[in-house]
Design an enzyme around this catalytic site. Structure first.
Site, PDB file in Angstrom:
ATOM      1  N   LYS A  71       0.822  -1.214   0.000  1.00 16.80           N
ATOM      2  CA  LYS A  71       0.000   0.000   0.000  1.00 16.80           C
ATOM      3  C   LYS A  71       0.857   1.265   0.000  1.00 16.80           C
ATOM      4  CE  LYS A  71      -2.474   1.073   3.701  1.00 16.80           C
ATOM      5  NZ  LYS A  71      -1.915  -0.112   4.338  1.00 16.80           N
ATOM      6  N   THR A  73       4.009   1.494  -0.917  1.00 18.45           N
ATOM      7  CA  THR A  73       4.732   1.516  -2.191  1.00 18.45           C
ATOM      8  C   THR A  73       3.855   2.103  -3.286  1.00 18.45           C
ATOM      9  OG1 THR A  73       5.936  -0.454  -1.488  1.00 18.45           O
ATOM     10  CG2 THR A  73       6.036   0.101  -3.822  1.00 18.45           C
ATOM     11  N   ARG A  94       2.227   8.158   7.231  1.00 15.56           N
ATOM     12  CA  ARG A  94       2.539   8.149   8.656  1.00 15.56           C
ATOM     13  C   ARG A  94       4.017   7.854   8.885  1.00 15.56           C
ATOM     14  NH1 ARG A  94      -0.734   3.344  10.332  1.00 15.56           N
ATOM     15  NH2 ARG A  94      -0.165   2.808   8.207  1.00 15.56           N
ATOM     16  N   LYS A 105       7.552  -6.588  11.102  1.00 10.46           N
ATOM     17  CA  LYS A 105       7.086  -5.980   9.857  1.00 10.46           C
ATOM     18  C   LYS A 105       8.206  -5.349   9.041  1.00 10.46           C
ATOM     19  CE  LYS A 105       3.601  -2.742   8.070  1.00 10.46           C
ATOM     20  NZ  LYS A 105       4.492  -1.841   7.320  1.00 10.46           N
ATOM     21  N   ALA A 273      -3.744   1.424  12.652  1.00 10.14           N
ATOM     22  CA  ALA A 273      -5.169   1.378  12.295  1.00 10.14           C
ATOM     23  C   ALA A 273      -5.901   0.216  12.952  1.00 10.14           C
ATOM     24  CB  ALA A 273      -5.340   1.284  10.778  1.00 10.14           C
ATOM     25  N   PHE A 301      -3.461  -0.515   7.189  1.00 16.65           N
ATOM     26  CA  PHE A 301      -4.026  -1.849   7.000  1.00 16.65           C
ATOM     27  C   PHE A 301      -5.108  -1.842   5.911  1.00 16.65           C
ATOM     28  CE2 PHE A 301      -2.463  -2.255  11.499  1.00 16.65           C
ATOM     29  CZ  PHE A 301      -1.383  -3.050  11.175  1.00 16.65           C
ATOM     30  N   PHE A 381       3.719  -8.314  -9.178  1.00  9.30           N
ATOM     31  CA  PHE A 381       4.866  -9.114  -8.766  1.00  9.30           C
ATOM     32  C   PHE A 381       5.368  -9.903  -9.970  1.00  9.30           C
ATOM     33  CE2 PHE A 381       3.590  -7.872  -4.689  1.00  9.30           C
ATOM     34  CZ  PHE A 381       4.462  -8.342  -3.713  1.00  9.30           C
ATOM     35  N   TRP A 409       7.100  -0.587  -8.334  1.00 10.28           N
ATOM     36  CA  TRP A 409       8.201  -1.153  -7.549  1.00 10.28           C
ATOM     37  C   TRP A 409       9.453  -1.258  -8.419  1.00 10.28           C
ATOM     38  CZ3 TRP A 409      11.830  -4.915  -7.419  1.00 10.28           C
ATOM     39  CH2 TRP A 409      12.441  -5.171  -6.180  1.00 10.28           C
TER      40      TRP A 409
END
Length: 556
Positions: A71, A73, A94, A105, A273, A301, A381, A409
């Site tokens: 998200k 990215t 954030r 994480k 969140a 999230f 991906f 990406w």
């Protein structure tokens, strides 16, 4: 394949003064933290109030899985792409908490060629905002116990103190503690506990305050406990609000950094969140909106948590109105939602993608319920097959939504230009008819039920003994118009983290409610979610160290 950290270290960063100049900010309007970070000064923020706002775009996602969604990215890639197609765009996200960074994480600055830099500093201390929040929060805790020690003129009932302490680290041993042991000189013994800093009401206040005056007023309204005759005691009663404001003075100023493509990014505030409201600060979002054509922001999230809270809490309290939403998904995550084990995600499985799309479809329905036009961003991906991508796009088409494969990406902003163009189309079409899920006037328990039944698709909401009576008492005290913040697992629409896909008909148990009178919302803690996380069996901290060059290894 080049790693995220190597890409970040190879970045050609502009001096932060040049990034500020691109936004129209002069050297006297920023406070530099070295060469590549700065805060936008209070007087500069105030001077922007007369300017019109740009367009606000929310990036959210399906429920998170170990497969990864990307998200942040996508948020960064979209911001860079909008700048590439000629729009003045700023990214707002954030700040990272040390808890997950040393837990499981890792970093929170994007990935690949869609990152915000300086990546390492952003994930470790940054400009000290989290430490300021921790200090202000714990100052209030210290002043509560000190007041009781010196005679307790306010008649605080030590059994009804609700203000816990915080630290920005995962430490399950501190969830429930006893303080004041060791004799008379150490105060009165009582049971309390610690939360992680991102769950602090002070963090929420920092992220919702408009200016220093508003910050001071909100801090003063914090309810820390009750007297023996059940009257609320506030931080203002303890005369703690002034000193707390002083500690938070610099922290309230938004942090300015840049993307790998040297576009501006405001990184400020950091509530989770799943246990808080999950959005970056109002002051950063407002500042960006006054300086940009487009502001791309994210909520933590999945859309069931972050987006709902962004729309029902942040937008409600700040008077914001998003123009469009981007819903991020990956083929890998959809296959996990379709029942595929993580070890088997590299195997082509169109049927699993189709099954997993139920989770995506639920989020599409929910976002439409807020009146937002949206586009699905397929974060690509390398192992995604054409047949799997086609299955996703066909599913979205049946639901009237465009799904756009994105390659940010690997290609940066150039890989998300199609997404950016679609976002501009949605914004310029003026299709948005944004509205909240529930009105202010709805009773607190009914607000909880509305979120749980309409967003999570629960059949029933159960209240632990005393919960509904507590909500009714708060309504009598004048807090009935506050929005509600649900604290629950991020991994499922239910409170069972292993129940993926789009479950319905389940029960949501509310075990506790907390009043955040200063921030301006009520927290309902559901299921087994903890406001102080624990470390996994093998935390990331075990592999984090400095190499022979003095560089950080193992953080990302």
């Amino acid at each position: 394949m080049t790693s995220d950290i190597l890409i970040a270290r190879a970045a050609r960063k502009l001096p932060i003064t040049e990034v500020a100049a691109r936004m129209g900010l002069g050297d006297q309007e920023i406070l530099r933290y070295g060469h590549d970070k700065a805060k936008i000064a209070h007087h500069a923020v105030a001077a922007l109030a007369h300017r019109p706002r740009g367009h606000l775009v929310l990036v959210t996602a399906i429920n998170p899985t170990p497969a990864g969604e990307g998200k942040t990215t996508t948020t960064v890639g979209l911001g860079d792409a909008l700048n590439r197609i000629g729009k003045r765009a700023t990214v707002c996200i954030r700040e990272a908490s040390l808890g997950p960074n040393f837990g499981m994480k890792g970093g929170a600055a994007g990935g690949g060629h869609a990152q915000i830099v300086p990546m390492e500093e952003m994930n470790l201390h940054f400009t000290g905002d989290f430490h300021a929040v921790t200090a202000a929060h714990n100052l209030l805790a210290a002043m509560i116990d000190n007041h009781i020690y010196w005679g307790n003129d306010l008649d605080i009932d030590t059994r009804r103190i609700t203000w816990r302490r915080v630290m920005d680290m995962n430490d399950r041993a501190l969830r429930d503690v006893v303080v004041g042991l060791g004799g008379v000189s150490n105060g009165f013994s009582r049971q309390t506990g610690f939360d992680i800093t991102v769950a602090s009401e002070v963090m929420a206040i920092l992220c919702l305050a408009r200016d220093l005056d508003d910050l001071h007023k909100r801090l003063g309204r914090i309810v820390v406990g009750y007297t023996t005759d059940r009257r609320p005691v506030t931080a203002r009663d303890l005369k703690a609000d002034g000193a707390m404001t002083v500690l938070l003075r610099d922290a309230l100023q938004p942090n300015l950094v840049q993307t790998l493509e040297n576009n501006p990014a405001l990184v400020h505030g950091g509530p989770f969140a799943n246990i808080a409201h999950g959005c970056n600060s109002v002051i950063a979002t407002e500042t960006a909106l006054r300086l940009s054509d487009y502001v791309v922001t994210e909520a933590g999230f999945g859309a069931d948590l972050g987006a709902e809270k962004f729309l029902d809490i942040k937008c409600r309290l700040a008077g914001l109105s998003p123009a469009a939403a981007v819903l991020v998904a990956t083929i890998r995550a959809l296959k996990m939602n379709g029942g595929v084990a993580k070890e088997e995600l590299g195997t082509k499985d169109v049927a699993a993608v189709t099954r997993g799309c139920a989770n995506l479809g639920r989020h599409i329905e929910n976002l439409r319920g807020f009146g937002l036009p949206l586009v699905v961003a397929l974060n690509h991906f390398a192992g995604d097959t054409p047949a799997e991508i086609q299955a996703l796009q066909a599913y979205c088409a049946r639901h009237g939504v465009t799904a756009i494969p994105c390659h940010h990406w690997s290609k940066g902003g150039a890989g998300a230009e199609d997404l950016a163009s679609r976002v501009v189309e949605l914004v310029e079409s003026k299709e948005a008819d944004f509205h909240n899920l529930y009105p202010d006037s709805m009773p607190l328990w009914q607000k909880i039920e509305t979120i749980c039944t309409r967003i999570y698709r629960a059949a029933h909401v159960e209240a632990a003994p005393g919960v509904r009576a507590q909500l009714e008492l708060w309504e009598e005290e004048g807090h009935g118009r506050l929005p509600v913040c649900i604290a629950k697992t991020q991994y499922s629409f239910s409170t069972d983290p292993d129940l993926r896909g789009a479950p319905e008909g389940h029960v949501i148990p509310v075990r506790e409610v907390r009043l955040n009178a200063g921030a301006g919302f009520v927290v309902a803690i559901c299921g087994q979610i903890m406001t102080m996380p624990g470390l996994p069996r093998h935390p990331s901290a075990e592999t984090i160290a400095l190499n022979d060059l003095g560089q950080i290894e193992g953080l990302f």
